[in-house]
Scaffold this active site. Structure first.
Site, PDB file in Angstrom:
ATOM      1  N   ARG A  93     -49.818 -46.079   1.964  1.00  0.00           N
ATOM      2  CA  ARG A  93     -50.252 -45.346   0.777  1.00  0.00           C
ATOM      3  C   ARG A  93     -49.204 -44.271   0.434  1.00  0.00           C
ATOM      4  NH1 ARG A  93     -55.413 -45.576  -0.828  1.00  0.00           N
ATOM      5  NH2 ARG A  93     -55.805 -43.336  -0.814  1.00  0.00           N
ATOM      6  N   TYR A 124     -58.546 -42.852 -17.264  1.00  0.00           N
ATOM      7  CA  TYR A 124     -58.061 -43.946 -16.434  1.00  0.00           C
ATOM      8  C   TYR A 124     -59.109 -45.031 -16.234  1.00  0.00           C
ATOM      9  CZ  TYR A 124     -53.714 -41.650 -15.775  1.00  0.00           C
ATOM     10  OH  TYR A 124     -52.491 -41.096 -16.030  1.00  0.00           O
ATOM     11  N   HIS A 158     -52.203 -47.225   7.323  1.00  0.00           N
ATOM     12  CA  HIS A 158     -52.608 -46.223   6.328  1.00  0.00           C
ATOM     13  C   HIS A 158     -51.383 -45.551   5.684  1.00  0.00           C
ATOM     14  CE1 HIS A 158     -55.828 -43.822   4.510  1.00  0.00           C
ATOM     15  NE2 HIS A 158     -54.964 -42.829   4.517  1.00  0.00           N
ATOM     16  N   HIS A 179     -57.652 -41.432  -5.460  1.00  0.00           N
ATOM     17  CA  HIS A 179     -57.858 -40.009  -5.185  1.00  0.00           C
ATOM     18  C   HIS A 179     -58.662 -39.416  -6.337  1.00  0.00           C
ATOM     19  CE1 HIS A 179     -54.101 -39.741  -2.402  1.00  0.00           C
ATOM     20  NE2 HIS A 179     -55.175 -40.165  -1.764  1.00  0.00           N
ATOM     21  N   ARG A 187     -57.254 -48.640   1.344  1.00  0.00           N
ATOM     22  CA  ARG A 187     -57.482 -48.160   2.708  1.00  0.00           C
ATOM     23  C   ARG A 187     -57.902 -49.346   3.582  1.00  0.00           C
ATOM     24  NH1 ARG A 187     -59.651 -44.196  -0.729  1.00  0.00           N
ATOM     25  NH2 ARG A 187     -58.712 -42.131  -0.428  1.00  0.00           N
ATOM     26  N   LYS A 207     -64.190 -44.276  -0.129  1.00  0.00           N
ATOM     27  CA  LYS A 207     -64.250 -42.947   0.478  1.00  0.00           C
ATOM     28  C   LYS A 207     -64.854 -41.924  -0.503  1.00  0.00           C
ATOM     29  CE  LYS A 207     -61.287 -39.660   2.913  1.00  0.00           C
ATOM     30  NZ  LYS A 207     -59.893 -39.290   3.209  1.00  0.00           N
TER      31      LYS A 207
END
Length: 196
Positions: free
Chosen positions: A138, A172, A135, A162, A47, A74
């Protein structure tokens, strides 16, 4: 249905990925700070604020990774980004050119270049590109991954930082998928850099 097609509401006009290699060539010819910042944003699918606040001590070039601390994310969780060769070259160049703790410091004494700098650069590049926004890359990445590669949905979502369910996320965060994530980001860079 295709799991990549969830979230098709596009609030940010995204450049179609087939246009990206030509756009990236233009960026490479431009040696401004905003151009380096925008290139790193595209390569890491980060971002805008994560790029603008990027500090040299967040990059481990031996390990080929960028660790964005939780307070700059975020989702308020640390995010590790595997770096492609091209991303590493940009970071190395910036570290050589300036000893500022920020990778993209502002010349006017403010902390970092403004969050409009990359958008203005895109608007100025050419009329083909001026309707897209930083943006949106993405979404460009997500479309590229869905249409060109055999990348797992969760791996793509993780690259975009996310939120995933905790079991998937745990997998992950462990290192077993790091090589796969690294090779996906290198594939993305190879595609951007020369359309292959």
């Amino acid at each position: 249905g295709d799991p990549f097609r969830i979230n098709t509401v596009r609030h940010h006009p995204a450049m179609p990925y087939k246009m990206l290699p030509a756009f990236y060539k233009l960026l490479v010819q431009n040696t401004t700070l905003s151009s380096f910042a925008l290139r790193l944003l595209i390569l890491t699918v980060a971002r805008t604020n994560e790029i603008l606040g990027a500090r040299r001590d967040e990059f481990d070039l031996q390990e080929r990774k960028w660790t964005v601390p939780a307070n700059r994310m975020k989702a308020h969780r640390e995010h590790k980004v595997p770096l492609s060769d091209e991303a590493i070259d940009i970071v190395k160049l910036r570290i050589r050119e300036s000893n500022h703790e920020l990778l993209f410091p502002s010349v006017i004494g403010k902390k970092h270049i403004s969050n409009m700098a990359m958008l203005e650069l895109m608007r100025r590049q050419s009329k083909h590109y001026n309707k897209y926004v930083p943006h949106g890359f993405r979404s460009t990445f997500r479309d590229w991954a869905a249409e060109t590669g055999d990348y797992q949905y969760h791996m793509v979502e993780f690259a975009l930082a996310h939120r995933l369910d905790s079991r998937t996320e745990g997998a992950y965060f462990r290192s077993d998928l790091r090589d796969k994530r690294q090779s996906m980001m290198q594939d993305w860079a190879d595609y951007i850099y020369d359309g292959r």
